[in-house]
Structures are given as structure tokens and as C-alpha cells.
Design a protein around this motif. Structure first.
Motif, PDB file in Angstrom:
ATOM      1  N   LEU A 278      -7.751  60.285  67.871  1.00 63.59           N
ATOM      2  CA  LEU A 278      -7.804  58.871  68.230  1.00 63.59           C
ATOM      3  C   LEU A 278      -9.228  58.415  68.533  1.00 63.59           C
ATOM      4  O   LEU A 278      -9.648  57.329  68.122  1.00 63.59           O
ATOM      5  CB  LEU A 278      -6.899  58.625  69.440  1.00 63.59           C
ATOM      6  N   GLU A 279      -9.994  59.243  69.215  1.00 61.86           N
ATOM      7  CA  GLU A 279     -11.353  58.840  69.586  1.00 61.86           C
ATOM      8  C   GLU A 279     -12.326  58.910  68.414  1.00 61.86           C
ATOM      9  O   GLU A 279     -13.270  58.129  68.339  1.00 61.86           O
ATOM     10  CB  GLU A 279     -11.859  59.718  70.736  1.00 61.86           C
ATOM     11  N   GLY A 280     -12.090  59.842  67.492  1.00 65.59           N
ATOM     12  CA  GLY A 280     -13.025  59.992  66.378  1.00 65.59           C
ATOM     13  C   GLY A 280     -12.495  59.543  65.032  1.00 65.59           C
ATOM     14  O   GLY A 280     -13.222  59.578  64.044  1.00 65.59           O
ATOM     15  N   GLY A 281     -11.211  59.144  64.991  1.00 70.02           N
ATOM     16  CA  GLY A 281     -10.626  58.747  63.714  1.00 70.02           C
ATOM     17  C   GLY A 281     -10.465  59.921  62.768  1.00 70.02           C
ATOM     18  O   GLY A 281     -10.615  59.778  61.553  1.00 70.02           O
ATOM     19  N   LEU A 282     -10.133  61.094  63.312  1.00 64.94           N
ATOM     20  CA  LEU A 282     -10.036  62.310  62.500  1.00 64.94           C
ATOM     21  C   LEU A 282      -8.640  62.494  61.917  1.00 64.94           C
ATOM     22  O   LEU A 282      -7.651  61.994  62.458  1.00 64.94           O
ATOM     23  CB  LEU A 282     -10.367  63.549  63.343  1.00 64.94           C
ATOM     24  N   GLY A 319     -21.737  58.175  77.823  1.00 63.03           N
ATOM     25  CA  GLY A 319     -20.374  58.651  78.036  1.00 63.03           C
ATOM     26  C   GLY A 319     -19.687  59.276  76.835  1.00 63.03           C
ATOM     27  O   GLY A 319     -18.457  59.332  76.793  1.00 63.03           O
ATOM     28  N   PHE A 320     -20.466  59.776  75.860  1.00 64.88           N
ATOM     29  CA  PHE A 320     -19.809  60.381  74.700  1.00 64.88           C
ATOM     30  C   PHE A 320     -20.681  61.475  74.090  1.00 64.88           C
ATOM     31  O   PHE A 320     -21.865  61.622  74.412  1.00 64.88           O
ATOM     32  CB  PHE A 320     -19.487  59.322  73.642  1.00 64.88           C
ATOM     33  N   CYS A 321     -20.064  62.238  73.190  1.00 64.46           N
ATOM     34  CA  CYS A 321     -20.754  63.272  72.419  1.00 64.46           C
ATOM     35  C   CYS A 321     -20.406  63.103  70.945  1.00 64.46           C
ATOM     36  O   CYS A 321     -19.407  62.467  70.591  1.00 64.46           O
ATOM     37  CB  CYS A 321     -20.321  64.674  72.858  1.00 64.46           C
ATOM     38  N   ARG A 322     -21.241  63.695  70.102  1.00 64.66           N
ATOM     39  CA  ARG A 322     -20.891  63.818  68.687  1.00 64.66           C
ATOM     40  C   ARG A 322     -21.179  65.253  68.253  1.00 64.66           C
ATOM     41  O   ARG A 322     -22.151  65.869  68.698  1.00 64.66           O
ATOM     42  CB  ARG A 322     -21.637  62.814  67.815  1.00 64.66           C
ATOM     43  N   TYR A 323     -20.317  65.754  67.394  1.00 63.38           N
ATOM     44  CA  TYR A 323     -20.393  67.154  66.967  1.00 63.38           C
ATOM     45  C   TYR A 323     -20.396  67.190  65.446  1.00 63.38           C
ATOM     46  O   TYR A 323     -19.552  66.550  64.796  1.00 63.38           O
ATOM     47  CB  TYR A 323     -19.188  67.917  67.513  1.00 63.38           C
ATOM     48  N   TYR A 324     -21.347  67.941  64.880  1.00 61.92           N
ATOM     49  CA  TYR A 324     -21.432  68.003  63.416  1.00 61.92           C
ATOM     50  C   TYR A 324     -20.476  69.073  62.894  1.00 61.92           C
ATOM     51  O   TYR A 324     -20.744  70.269  62.986  1.00 61.92           O
ATOM     52  CB  TYR A 324     -22.857  68.308  62.962  1.00 61.92           C
ATOM     53  N   SER A 340     -15.289  61.390  73.661  1.00 60.53           N
ATOM     54  CA  SER A 340     -15.775  61.070  75.006  1.00 60.53           C
ATOM     55  C   SER A 340     -16.129  62.346  75.771  1.00 60.53           C
ATOM     56  O   SER A 340     -15.752  63.459  75.382  1.00 60.53           O
ATOM     57  CB  SER A 340     -14.702  60.292  75.769  1.00 60.53           C
ATOM     58  N   LEU A 341     -16.838  62.175  76.888  1.00 62.88           N
ATOM     59  CA  LEU A 341     -17.191  63.322  77.731  1.00 62.88           C
ATOM     60  C   LEU A 341     -15.947  63.966  78.338  1.00 62.88           C
ATOM     61  O   LEU A 341     -15.906  65.183  78.552  1.00 62.88           O
ATOM     62  CB  LEU A 341     -18.149  62.873  78.841  1.00 62.88           C
ATOM     63  N   ASP A 342     -14.926  63.159  78.628  1.00 65.21           N
ATOM     64  CA  ASP A 342     -13.668  63.714  79.141  1.00 65.21           C
ATOM     65  C   ASP A 342     -13.044  64.657  78.114  1.00 65.21           C
ATOM     66  O   ASP A 342     -12.519  65.718  78.464  1.00 65.21           O
ATOM     67  CB  ASP A 342     -12.682  62.587  79.464  1.00 65.21           C
ATOM     68  N   THR A 343     -13.108  64.258  76.861  1.00 65.49           N
ATOM     69  CA  THR A 343     -12.551  65.098  75.797  1.00 65.49           C
ATOM     70  C   THR A 343     -13.354  66.384  75.646  1.00 65.49           C
ATOM     71  O   THR A 343     -12.795  67.443  75.344  1.00 65.49           O
ATOM     72  CB  THR A 343     -12.532  64.318  74.468  1.00 65.49           C
ATOM     73  N   LEU A 344     -14.666  66.304  75.868  1.00 62.52           N
ATOM     74  CA  LEU A 344     -15.509  67.503  75.778  1.00 62.52           C
ATOM     75  C   LEU A 344     -15.038  68.573  76.766  1.00 62.52           C
ATOM     76  O   LEU A 344     -14.994  69.765  76.433  1.00 62.52           O
ATOM     77  CB  LEU A 344     -16.968  67.142  76.045  1.00 62.52           C
ATOM     78  N   ARG A 349     -12.385  73.901  77.147  1.00 56.21           N
ATOM     79  CA  ARG A 349     -11.322  74.731  77.720  1.00 56.21           C
ATOM     80  C   ARG A 349     -10.508  75.427  76.628  1.00 56.21           C
ATOM     81  O   ARG A 349     -10.068  76.569  76.795  1.00 56.21           O
ATOM     82  CB  ARG A 349     -10.405  73.863  78.581  1.00 56.21           C
ATOM     83  N   TYR A 350     -10.317  74.733  75.505  1.00 56.74           N
ATOM     84  CA  TYR A 350      -9.447  75.270  74.460  1.00 56.74           C
ATOM     85  C   TYR A 350     -10.205  75.708  73.205  1.00 56.74           C
ATOM     86  O   TYR A 350      -9.583  76.012  72.190  1.00 56.74           O
ATOM     87  CB  TYR A 350      -8.399  74.228  74.064  1.00 56.74           C
ATOM     88  N   GLU A 351     -11.539  75.744  73.259  1.00 50.11           N
ATOM     89  CA  GLU A 351     -12.294  76.103  72.060  1.00 50.11           C
ATOM     90  C   GLU A 351     -11.901  77.497  71.563  1.00 50.11           C
ATOM     91  O   GLU A 351     -11.651  78.411  72.342  1.00 50.11           O
ATOM     92  CB  GLU A 351     -13.796  76.053  72.323  1.00 50.11           C
ATOM     93  N   GLY A 352     -11.816  77.612  70.239  1.00 49.77           N
ATOM     94  CA  GLY A 352     -11.407  78.877  69.628  1.00 49.77           C
ATOM     95  C   GLY A 352      -9.913  79.013  69.435  1.00 49.77           C
ATOM     96  O   GLY A 352      -9.450  79.974  68.804  1.00 49.77           O
ATOM     97  N   SER A 353      -9.137  78.073  69.967  1.00 56.08           N
ATOM     98  CA  SER A 353      -7.674  78.154  69.844  1.00 56.08           C
ATOM     99  C   SER A 353      -7.233  77.856  68.414  1.00 56.08           C
ATOM    100  O   SER A 353      -7.718  76.905  67.793  1.00 56.08           O
ATOM    101  CB  SER A 353      -7.000  77.154  70.790  1.00 56.08           C
ATOM    102  N   GLU A 354      -6.326  78.657  67.915  1.00 50.46           N
ATOM    103  CA  GLU A 354      -5.727  78.401  66.606  1.00 50.46           C
ATOM    104  C   GLU A 354      -4.412  77.660  66.820  1.00 50.46           C
ATOM    105  O   GLU A 354      -3.501  78.178  67.453  1.00 50.46           O
ATOM    106  CB  GLU A 354      -5.487  79.709  65.856  1.00 50.46           C
TER     107      GLU A 354
END
Length: 439
Positions: A278-282, A319-324, A340-344, A349-354
Motif C-alpha cells: 500500500l505504501e509503495g504501490g508494490l 519520515g520515510f525510506c526507499r530501498y533499491y 514509512s519509518l514505521d514500516t522499516l 523484524r521480519y527480514e529474511g522471512s520466506e
């Protein structure tokens, strides 16, 4: 360009080529009717040199229409009008292609066919007709032989799909899995034959055509089939056709708020997935890839642009980040992911999760929540309310609709950084207001 245009302007004296002896009684009446409708009854009688009674008798089939009357009628029609009113066989007779005794004037036919050398439209029409109506005869003439080729799904075919295809490579694991299931069910162990070609052509699942074509390309890559067989099969078995379907996607703000609140309360990991979309339109697949491969410490260079940057760039004051993410060489690219920073915090917390795409879809469907595909659409609709479409396309990696030069790339990146905070505020307000209205 005229070679590609099937309709060409007719000669003013086109009717001099017509042999009226080959025109049937019904077609003659149709010609007179057309002249009468075009000129009016009185004027038609005048130019044809006949009485009103004769015209009435001709039109009602009470008298045979003489050839000289038709000869006087033709100059008052255009060639296109003539073609419309006359039957196809009569037209061939009138041009002398079919003789009075029913035999064919082959010299005229061959002269017409020879025009294909300089008329692309005619050439393509002839090829389609021959392929559709004389496929087996053509195959025999070309000496095409299938030489006992058996269809077998193996690792080398998968590698070909993912790495060696010349055009669009197939790298999405879900697509590979779907193709494999289709192949195993319908093609595995079968020999390449005319029956198999017909089976694929007439199968209700048109994706089977794509799988079949991929395998033929694989065989050609391995030189297991000749160029003649390859060209023949690619012509005979067209790829799955795509119909432009304009479908409405009603997205109720209350349903969006309900979905996000339910996931936040009941399934934090899936809440993260939806929040990223929702935040990035992915797309869902890109959101899952981001979570699984997230690596904040890398420094990368954006290909083709010469821009060196950290993979994760956070603008804390905004208040936001972008990731390539850097998914480029597919039909559905995804370069920068904005969140957003909240999403970061959740992402770390869940990075690497499949996370299984099917599991997410099953969960939200089972709880009556909005499907993942609606998140990108909802994001787009809200995003274009606070920024230009060009910037929104850049943020959502809609590069099929956006051509970006090297010089413009950094400008768009700066504009995206400038406008994105407005989108986050607008998104939060929209969901908050919707949740209040619902309560």
C-alpha cells in the motif's frame, strides 16, 4: 505505407474490366436496386434508358435484366459499392477469373498471387490462408519431419527458461511451478506430432500454448529441431492471446481500512506485506521478495544511470525510506520501494522471512479481506491525488508507461523524495477517516 493498407482507391473506369456475362440474375437485381437507392427511382430510370414499368419488372424478377442495362448501371456505382452488392462467386466471374463454363482462368489467378511480392498485406493473408487450410500439405512439401522428439521436463529446460531465453526470461518461481504442472499433466512423455499440435491448439487452457512454445524454443536452442520445424511450429501454434479487458476495480475505503486493521491485530507479518504494497504501490511478489532479500548495508550502482547509492536510503526528517530492490529484466520490474519509518521497523523484524504468496492469498480470502491485487490499485488512486502521474509511475516502477532518460532519472528520484511524504499523510488520513466512518 500503402503496402500495408488493404484498401486502395479504385480507378474511375474500373467497370471496364467487368464481364457482365458472369453476373447472375440476383446480383443484377442487386445492382439495379443499389443504383435506384443511390439516384432515386426517376433519375435511375433516366440514366439507364428504361421505362418505369421495365424498372419495376426488373427489380421484382418479372423480367430478365439485359446485359446492356447493367453496363449502363455500373458507371453510377463505385467499385466498393459493386463489391458490396455482388456475390463473391459472381464477382470472380465478372472479373473473368471463373469462366462461363465454371472453369478457372489460372493465368489470372497466378498474376494476382504474384502481387504478393510487393504487397505485404496480401502476402500475410495468403500465408495465413495456406497455414490454416493446407497445413499438412505444406508440411510435406517443406519436408518437415518431427523425428520422434519426446517432451521431457528436466533441469536443463528450467535453466533455459530462467537464463537462456533470448526474450523475456521466466524467473518467477510461481510461474515456473505453474508451467511445470501444466507440462507434467499434458505434455510429459508425449512425442511431437501433428496430433499433439492440434491438442495444444484446441486445449481450453491457452497457457499450454506458451509452455509448448517455450519447449520448442528450448529444442531449437539445443539444435534438436531444424529451423524449418521451429519456424513452422511457432507459426502454427500462436502464443496465448491477451484480450484488453476494461474491468472496474471498486475499492471501498471502509474495506481497505477494515483489511489493514484486521491484519494489524491478527497477523503482523501479513500486515507488513500489505503495508509495503500500500505504501509503495508494490505487487505482492515484489513485497515478498523485499522481505526475503532485505539487506540494508549494501552500496549499489543503479544500472544504466551511473548513480551510486546505498541500497537503503532513509530520510528521517521526512519520515520515510526507499530501498533499491533492482528487479529490472522482467516484464514486471521493481526498482525503488518507498515505505514509512514505521514500516522499516517491522521490516527489520521480519527480514529474511520466506512468505508464501498462496498462503497470503488464502488467508485474506478466508477472512473476507481485500485481495492483494487491490493494494497496488488503491495506492495508485491515492498517490495521483497528491503528485503528478509521472512521479507516481516512477515510485511504482510503472516503466512500461514511463520512458526515463539518464538525466531525468535523478530528477524523478528527487521529485519522488519531495512528494512522497504528502502521500503517506494522505494515505493515513484516508484510512483513518474510513475507519471512523465505519465505526
Amino acid at each position: 505505407m500503402s503496402e500495408l493498407n488493404p484498401s486502395s482507391s479504385s480507378s474511375p473506369n474500373w467497370f471496364t474490366r467487368i464481364d457482365v456475362r458472369g453476373i447472375s440474375s440476383d446480383s443484377r437485381r442487386a445492382i439495379l436496386q443499389c443504383v435506384k437507392d443511390k439516384l432515386g427511382f426517376s433519375k435511375a430510370v433516366e440514366v439507364l434508358g428504361i421505362s418505369k414499368g421495365a424498372m419495376f419488372n426488373y427489380l421484382h424478377g418479372l423480367r430478365k435484366i439485359p446485359e446492356e442495362v447493367i453496363l449502363r448501371a455500373l458507371p453510377h456505382l463505385s467499385e466498393s459499392e459493386f463489391r458490396e452488392v455482388i456475390a463473391s462467386i459472381d464477382r470472380l466471374r465478372s472479373y473473368g477469373i471463373i469462366r462461363g463454363d465454371g472453369s478457372i482462368d489460372y493465368s489470372l489467378i497466378l498474376q494476382a498471387i504474384a502481387l504478393a511480392h510487393r504487397d505485404e498485406y496480401l502476402k500475410q493473408a495468403m500465408l495465413r490462408f495456406v497455414v490454416e487450410n493446407f497445413r499438412e500439405d505444406l508440411r510435406k512439401m517443406l519436408g518437415v519431419s518431427y523425428v520422434h522428439i519426446k517432451f521431457t521436463w528436466d533441469k536443463s529446460f528450467e535453466e533455459f527458461l530462467m537464463e537462456r531465453k533470448k526474450r523475456r526470461k521466466v524467473r518467477d518461481p510461481e510461474t515456473i511451478k505453474y508451467y511445470r504442472n501444466l507440462f507434467k499433466k499434458y505434455l510429459e512423455g508425449r512425442e511431437l506430432s501433428e496430433d499433439l499440435v492440434d491438442f495444444v491448439l484446441n486445449h481450453s487452457n491457452k497457457w499450454l500454448r506458451n509452455v509448448f512454445r517455450h519447449y520448442i524454443q528450448y529444442l531449437y536452442h539445443r539444435r534438436a529441431v531444424s529451423p524449418e520445424i521451429y519456424g513452422w511450429l511457432m507459426e502454427v501454434v500462436p502464443s496465448r492471446s491477451y484480450k484488453l479487458d476494461v474491468r472496474p476495480y471498486p475499492i471501498n475505503p471502509e474495506d481497505l481500512a477494515k483489511t489493514m486493521e484486521f491484519l494489524r491485530t491478527n497477523h503482523e507479518k501479513y500486515y507488513l506485506v500489505y503495508k509495503i504494497m500500500l505504501e509503495g504501490g508494490l505487487r505482492l511478489s515484489h513485497a515478498l521478495t523485499l522481505i526475503e532479500t532485505f539487506n540494508s548495508g549494501e552500496v549499489i550502482e543503479v544500472p544504466g544511470v551511473g548513480l551510486e547509492t546505498k541500497r537503503l536510503v532513509c530520510l528521517h526528517d521526512k519520515g520515510f525510506c526507499r530501498y533499491y530492490l533492482g528487479i529490472r529484466d522482467t516484464a514486471k520490474p521493481c526498482e525503488w520501494v518507498y515505505f514509512s519509518l514505521d514500516t522499516l521497523k517491522l521490516l527489520e523484524r521480519y527480514e529474511g522471512s520466506e512468505i508464501s504468496k498462496r498462503a497470503v492469498e488464502k488467508f485474506v480470502r478466508g477472512h473476507g479481506l481485500l485481495a492483494p491485487k487491490y493494494m497496488r490499485k488503491a495506492s495508485w488512486r491515492l498517490m495521483i491525488q497528491v503528485m503528478s502521474r509521472e512521479v507516481a509511475r516512477f515510485i511504482q516502477s510503472r516503466f512500461g508507461e514511463l520512458k526515463v532518460s539518464e538525466a531525468r532519472y535523478e530528477d524523478l528520484l528527487s521529485e519522488a523524495d519531495m512528494y512522497y511524504p504528502s502521500y503517506i499523510d494522505h494515505l493515513r488520513k484516508s484510512i483513518h477517516v474510513a475507519s471512523i466512518d465505519k465505526s
